[in-house]
Design an enzyme around this catalytic site. Structure first.
Site, PDB file in Angstrom:
ATOM      1  NE  ARG A   1      -3.982  -2.054   2.168  1.00 32.49           N
ATOM      2  CZ  ARG A   1      -4.988  -2.152   3.024  1.00 32.49           C
ATOM      3  NH1 ARG A   1      -5.155  -1.243   3.954  1.00 32.49           N
ATOM      4  NH2 ARG A   1      -5.829  -3.155   2.948  1.00 32.49           N
TER       5      ARG A   1
ATOM      6  CG  ASP B   1     -13.342   6.301   8.719  1.00 28.71           C
ATOM      7  OD1 ASP B   1     -14.059   5.283   8.748  1.00 28.71           O
ATOM      8  OD2 ASP B   1     -12.099   6.239   8.541  1.00 28.71           O
TER       9      ASP B   1
HETATM   10  C1  LIG Z   1     -13.837  -2.080   7.882  1.00 27.15           C
HETATM   11  S1  LIG Z   1     -14.347  -0.396   7.946  1.00 27.15           S
HETATM   12  C2  LIG Z   1     -15.955  -0.551   8.670  1.00 27.15           C
HETATM   13  C3  LIG Z   1     -16.942   0.428   8.077  1.00 27.15           C
HETATM   14  C4  LIG Z   1     -18.377   0.290   8.583  1.00 27.15           C
HETATM   15  N1  LIG Z   1     -18.481   0.600   9.979  1.00 27.15           N
HETATM   16  C5  LIG Z   1     -18.911  -1.083   8.291  1.00 27.15           C
HETATM   17  O1  LIG Z   1     -19.052  -1.899   9.200  1.00 27.15           O
HETATM   18  O2  LIG Z   1     -19.193  -1.367   7.122  1.00 27.15           O
HETATM   19  C6  LIG Z   1     -13.380   0.215   9.316  1.00 27.15           C
HETATM   20  C7  LIG Z   1     -13.231   1.726   9.321  1.00 27.15           C
HETATM   21  O3  LIG Z   1     -12.650   2.122  10.564  1.00 27.15           O
HETATM   22  C8  LIG Z   1     -11.831   3.248  10.326  1.00 27.15           C
HETATM   23  N2  LIG Z   1     -10.884   3.409  11.441  1.00 27.15           N
HETATM   24  C9  LIG Z   1      -9.809   2.645  11.761  1.00 27.15           C
HETATM   25  N3  LIG Z   1      -9.183   3.142  12.836  1.00 27.15           N
HETATM   26  C10 LIG Z   1      -9.868   4.245  13.235  1.00 27.15           C
HETATM   27  C11 LIG Z   1      -9.700   5.195  14.276  1.00 27.15           C
HETATM   28  N4  LIG Z   1      -8.695   5.131  15.148  1.00 27.15           N
HETATM   29  N5  LIG Z   1     -10.601   6.212  14.370  1.00 27.15           N
HETATM   30  C12 LIG Z   1     -11.633   6.304  13.489  1.00 27.15           C
HETATM   31  N6  LIG Z   1     -11.832   5.438  12.475  1.00 27.15           N
HETATM   32  C13 LIG Z   1     -10.959   4.414  12.347  1.00 27.15           C
HETATM   33  C14 LIG Z   1     -11.168   2.933   8.993  1.00 27.15           C
HETATM   34  O4  LIG Z   1     -10.685   4.076   8.355  1.00 27.15           O
HETATM   35  C15 LIG Z   1     -12.313   2.252   8.232  1.00 27.15           C
HETATM   36  O5  LIG Z   1     -12.980   3.149   7.390  1.00 27.15           O
END
Ligand SMILES: C[S@@+](CC[C@H](N)C(=O)[O-])C[C@H]1O[C@@H](n2cnc3c(N)ncnc32)[C@H](O)[C@@H]1O
Length: 287
Positions: free
Chosen positions: A54, A160
């Site tokens: 990435r 996010d």
């Molecule tokens: C796998 S996605 C899940 C999206 C949605 N909640 C779903 O279940 O479809 C995980 C998301 O968590 C966000 N994320 C990871 N670490 C984070 C943090 N410390 N604070 C806020 N968002 C975070 C990532 O950028 C990503 O968009």
């Protein structure tokens, strides 16, 4: 006056094809530690190849070799925005409209009727870790379906840590393929592009959803303290246990008594361990 490091960083040349451009173990460890401290996301050695893949593309686009790029970042010389690019590259943003669909049935069929008993003038819903906004707009569609008949108003906040997904969430434009997960009747909330390869959420729903950058690792969240429903799905899995607990505790400070918390189905244990009352699969009620 400080000179920006971007002008002074020694840029290793981009390696030619076939030259190995992988991170020394120590560099990866240092980068992983820095990412975990900032985002909570664990990066065990098994993720090394994924991280290299990435970041390599981005480093090369800057005219740097991967190792030179990471050394530059870790030396603390790179501008703040550059570290955000690493976060954007490293987060896993997999999401979908109507993902884990039983949660939306639960929201419409159980949580909303329960919440309306308390005559809240405005239902506040927070999609924490909202990715591209698919979750937040799904919630908007589900609530819009109920709001007419039950005469309530609602507002949704999506947050996010990743800026690229937030930009897409604000545009609210998705591949038409993605929209196949949306049930037929709810297609009235979509506008189709001329070639029908894209869809956009209608302005009436977009108006009810706001997006903001928020890191769940921050000490405090600038969010109202009387949120009715929080979706925190499929993000805790990336954190270690103490971080999961700490994030969940901070988040619960924002949930109104009687409010609902939805975790990802594979994350329900985290809520149970915190002593929350489970009222559906991976759904908890805050007393
Ligand atoms: C796998 S996605 C899940 C999206 C949605 N909640 C779903 O279940 O479809 C995980 C998301 O968590 C966000 N994320 C990871 N670490 C984070 C943090 N410390 N604070 C806020 N968002 C975070 C990532 O950028 C990503 O968009």
């Amino acid at each position: 006056m400080h000179f920006r490091a971007e002008h002074t960083a020694a840029r290793a040349p981009v390696p030619s094809k076939g030259t190995e451009d992988v991170l020394p173990a120590r560099t990866f460890e240092n980068l992983a530690r820095r990412v975990t401290e900032h985002t909570g996301i664990r990066l065990p050695v098994s993720k090394k190849q994924m991280v290299e893949g990435r970041l390599r593309k981005h480093a090369h686009a800057l005219g740097m070799a991967l190792t030179g790029y990471c050394d530059w970042l870790l030396a603390g010389d790179a501008p703040e925005a550059e570290f955000q690019r690493v976060v954007d590259a490293i987060t896993t943003n997999k999401t979908d409209f109507y993902r884990e669909p039983d949660h939306f049935e639960h929201l419409a069929g159980y949580a909303v009727p329960q919440l309306l008993k308390h005559q809240r003038p405005l239902l506040k819903v927070w999609s924490a870790a909202c990715s591209t906004g698919a979750e937040a707009y799904t919630i908007a569609m589900v609530l819009a379906e109920r709001a007419g008949a039950h005469r309530f108003r609602f507002a949704i906040l999506g947050t996010d840590i990743c800026t690229t997904v937030l930009a897409q969430a604000e545009r609210a434009i998705y591949d038409a393929d993605v929209a196949t997960a949306i049930p037929g009747p709810q297609h009235r909330y979509l506008l189709r592009s001329r070639k029908a390869d894209d869809v956009r959420i209608v302005p009436e729903l977009r108006r009810l959803v706001r997006f903001a950058h928020l890191n769940l690792m921050d000490g405090r969240y600038p969010v109202d303290r009387d949120v009715d429903v929080i979706f925190l799905r499929n993000v805790l899995i990336y954190f270690d246990k103490p971080t999961q607990t700490a994030v969940l505790r901070k988040l619960l400070r924002h949930l109104h008594p009687g409010g609902f918390l939805y975790l990802g189905h594979s994350e329900s244990m985290i809520g149970t361990e915190l002593g929350l009352k489970e009222v559906g699969p991976a759904v908890f009620r805050w007393k």
